[in-house]
Write an enzyme that holds these catalytic residues in place. Structure first.
Site, PDB file in Angstrom:
ATOM      1  N   SER A 144       0.875  -1.177   0.000  1.00 49.02           N
ATOM      2  CA  SER A 144       0.000   0.000   0.000  1.00 49.02           C
ATOM      3  C   SER A 144       0.907   1.220   0.000  1.00 49.02           C
ATOM      4  CB  SER A 144      -0.847  -0.004   1.281  1.00 49.02           C
ATOM      5  OG  SER A 144      -1.453   1.248   1.503  1.00 49.02           O
ATOM      6  N   TYR A 157      -1.836  -1.209  10.294  1.00 50.93           N
ATOM      7  CA  TYR A 157      -1.876  -1.374   8.828  1.00 50.93           C
ATOM      8  C   TYR A 157      -0.558  -0.886   8.217  1.00 50.93           C
ATOM      9  CZ  TYR A 157      -3.965  -1.065   4.095  1.00 50.93           C
ATOM     10  OH  TYR A 157      -4.247  -1.219   2.760  1.00 50.93           O
TER      11      TYR A 157
HETATM   12  P1  NAI Z   1     -11.802  -5.604  -0.242  1.00 50.78           P
HETATM   13  O1  NAI Z   1     -12.334  -5.468   1.132  1.00 50.78           O
HETATM   14  O2  NAI Z   1     -12.654  -5.232  -1.407  1.00 50.78           O
HETATM   15  O3  NAI Z   1     -11.282  -7.101  -0.488  1.00 50.78           O
HETATM   16  C1  NAI Z   1     -10.471  -7.753   0.457  1.00 50.78           C
HETATM   17  C2  NAI Z   1     -10.816  -9.220   0.435  1.00 50.78           C
HETATM   18  O4  NAI Z   1      -9.971  -9.900   1.378  1.00 50.78           O
HETATM   19  C3  NAI Z   1     -12.275  -9.504   0.873  1.00 50.78           C
HETATM   20  O5  NAI Z   1     -12.932 -10.307  -0.074  1.00 50.78           O
HETATM   21  C4  NAI Z   1     -12.112 -10.207   2.202  1.00 50.78           C
HETATM   22  O6  NAI Z   1     -13.121 -11.169   2.455  1.00 50.78           O
HETATM   23  C5  NAI Z   1     -10.756 -10.857   2.052  1.00 50.78           C
HETATM   24  N1  NAI Z   1     -10.168 -11.205   3.348  1.00 50.78           N
HETATM   25  C6  NAI Z   1     -10.069 -10.432   4.457  1.00 50.78           C
HETATM   26  N2  NAI Z   1      -9.509 -11.115   5.466  1.00 50.78           N
HETATM   27  C7  NAI Z   1      -9.211 -12.351   4.961  1.00 50.78           C
HETATM   28  C8  NAI Z   1      -8.611 -13.508   5.515  1.00 50.78           C
HETATM   29  N3  NAI Z   1      -8.204 -13.562   6.792  1.00 50.78           N
HETATM   30  N4  NAI Z   1      -8.456 -14.588   4.713  1.00 50.78           N
HETATM   31  C9  NAI Z   1      -8.883 -14.573   3.424  1.00 50.78           C
HETATM   32  N5  NAI Z   1      -9.479 -13.511   2.866  1.00 50.78           N
HETATM   33  C10 NAI Z   1      -9.634 -12.404   3.619  1.00 50.78           C
HETATM   34  O7  NAI Z   1     -10.444  -4.757  -0.246  1.00 50.78           O
HETATM   35  P2  NAI Z   1      -9.452  -4.296  -1.436  1.00 50.78           P
HETATM   36  O8  NAI Z   1      -9.455  -2.831  -1.424  1.00 50.78           O
HETATM   37  O9  NAI Z   1      -9.739  -5.028  -2.673  1.00 50.78           O
HETATM   38  O10 NAI Z   1      -8.061  -4.767  -0.813  1.00 50.78           O
HETATM   39  C11 NAI Z   1      -7.216  -5.750  -1.395  1.00 50.78           C
HETATM   40  C12 NAI Z   1      -5.791  -5.515  -0.925  1.00 50.78           C
HETATM   41  O11 NAI Z   1      -5.333  -4.262  -1.408  1.00 50.78           O
HETATM   42  C13 NAI Z   1      -5.630  -5.483   0.592  1.00 50.78           C
HETATM   43  O12 NAI Z   1      -4.438  -6.136   0.960  1.00 50.78           O
HETATM   44  C14 NAI Z   1      -5.529  -3.996   0.881  1.00 50.78           C
HETATM   45  O13 NAI Z   1      -4.852  -3.737   2.081  1.00 50.78           O
HETATM   46  C15 NAI Z   1      -4.780  -3.516  -0.346  1.00 50.78           C
HETATM   47  N6  NAI Z   1      -4.910  -2.099  -0.593  1.00 50.78           N
HETATM   48  C16 NAI Z   1      -6.137  -1.536  -0.845  1.00 50.78           C
HETATM   49  C17 NAI Z   1      -6.226  -0.174  -1.055  1.00 50.78           C
HETATM   50  C18 NAI Z   1      -7.532   0.498  -1.302  1.00 50.78           C
HETATM   51  O14 NAI Z   1      -7.576   1.751  -1.291  1.00 50.78           O
HETATM   52  N7  NAI Z   1      -8.618  -0.221  -1.571  1.00 50.78           N
HETATM   53  C19 NAI Z   1      -5.040   0.694  -1.009  1.00 50.78           C
HETATM   54  C20 NAI Z   1      -3.819   0.000  -0.725  1.00 50.78           C
HETATM   55  C21 NAI Z   1      -3.770  -1.341  -0.545  1.00 50.78           C
END
Ligand code: NAI
Length: 279
Positions: A144, A157
């Protein structure tokens, strides 16, 4: 078909956190480019729906990335169903513990790192287990902008995402002689359920989050899951064969071009010693 179709022809990928946001779009993009994908997530219903949408090229697997047995199992499923593992995408994530450092519960800190850093470690470990004997593979993890500078995310985080950048460099140095590339992608704010839950108070209100994000970025647009999926696609493909130990920042310049100096709008001249100006 996208003009990029075929960049992962014949490859097999595992994507964690694939039921939503960046992970779901990455699974779609990889399949559109010829890959077969194991989509893993805690959330069964949207995970199954995604696998249904992607057809024969995808399988859904329930997985909690904090549990080593679950992570080992999704890697083994890729081998059992599709014969090999070429690309591991450690994407699952949560916002985790928020609030002042002085009142952050130690358990909340641990639980956050368990998903964001231990989960990535386990993904790297089990991917390496099957990639090293084949002497090929790519391991990608979601960092991130909060993994590159401070002040953009909560403490746990931020610590975890800096850890992802560090682990990426460390594991890349071990695995390079085995023909395995290890990289990270560091997104800036991207409109997904995660940001919508925080910015719009509703994980489903991605449009409101996108509007709010667009107002804050230098390019005047919101990051979307496809912007991150395309960065992952490049790093996963053979086009990136010379790239390892790298964190690719995709953030509208947020961490590199902060603000806008008045010098950009000043008359063109050279300012020399003691403020002497030359045109
Ligand atoms: P999101 O909330 O849309 O998707 C995250 C997914 O991870 C969800 O489907 C959730 O069920 C799953 N998840 C959470 N805990 C879990 C676990 N213990 N085991 C298996 N699955 C699990 O979020 P997004 O935005 O798509 O995030 C994806 C990645 O990108 C994350 O690592 C996040 O930190 C990173 N990220 C996101 C940013 C943003 O602005 N959306 C910015 C920087 C990084």
């Amino acid at each position: 078909m996208s003009p990029n179709a075929g960049r992962l022809e014949g490859k097999v990928a595992v994507v964690t956190g694939a039921a939503s946001g960046i992970g779901a779009e990455t699974a779609r993009t990889f399949v559109a480019n010829g890959a077969r994908v194991v989509a893993a997530d805690l959330q069964d219903a949207p995970g199954r729906a995604l696998a249904g949408e992607l057809g024969d090229s995808a399988r859904f697997a329930h997985c909690d990335v904090t549990r080593e047995g679950d992570v080992a199992a999704i890697v083994d499923l890729a081998l059992a169903e599709f014969g090999q593992l070429d690309v591991m995408v450690n994407n699952a994530g949560i916002v985790g513990a928020v609030g002042p450092i002085a009142s952050t519960a130690a358990d909340a800190f641990d639980a956050t790192l368990a998903v964001l850093l231990r989960g990535v470690f386990l993904g790297m470990k089990h991917a390496a287990r099957v990639m090293v004997p084949r002497r090929t593979g790519v391991i990608l993890s979601l960092a991130s902008t909060a993994g590159v500078v401070g002040g953009l995310g909560p403490h746990a985080y931020t610590a975890a995402k800096h850890g992802v950048v560090g682990l990426t460099k460390s594991v890349a140095s071990e695995l390079a002689p085995h023909g395995i590339r290890v990289n990270a992608v560091a997104p800036g704010m991207t409109a997904t359920a995660m940001t919508s839950a925080v910015m719009a108070g509703d994980p489903a209100n991605v449009e409101q989050a996108a509007r709010a994000i667009a107002k804050r970025t230098a390019l005047g647009i919101a990051g979307e899951p496809r912007d991150i999926a395309h960065a992952l696609l490049y790093l996963a493909s053979d086009e990136a064969r010379y790239v390892t130990a790298h964190t690719l920042v995709v953030d509208s310049g947020e961490t590199s071009a902060i603000g806008r100096t008045p010098f950009h709008d000043a008359p063109s001249e050279v300012i020399r010693e003691a403020g002497r100006r030359e045109r």
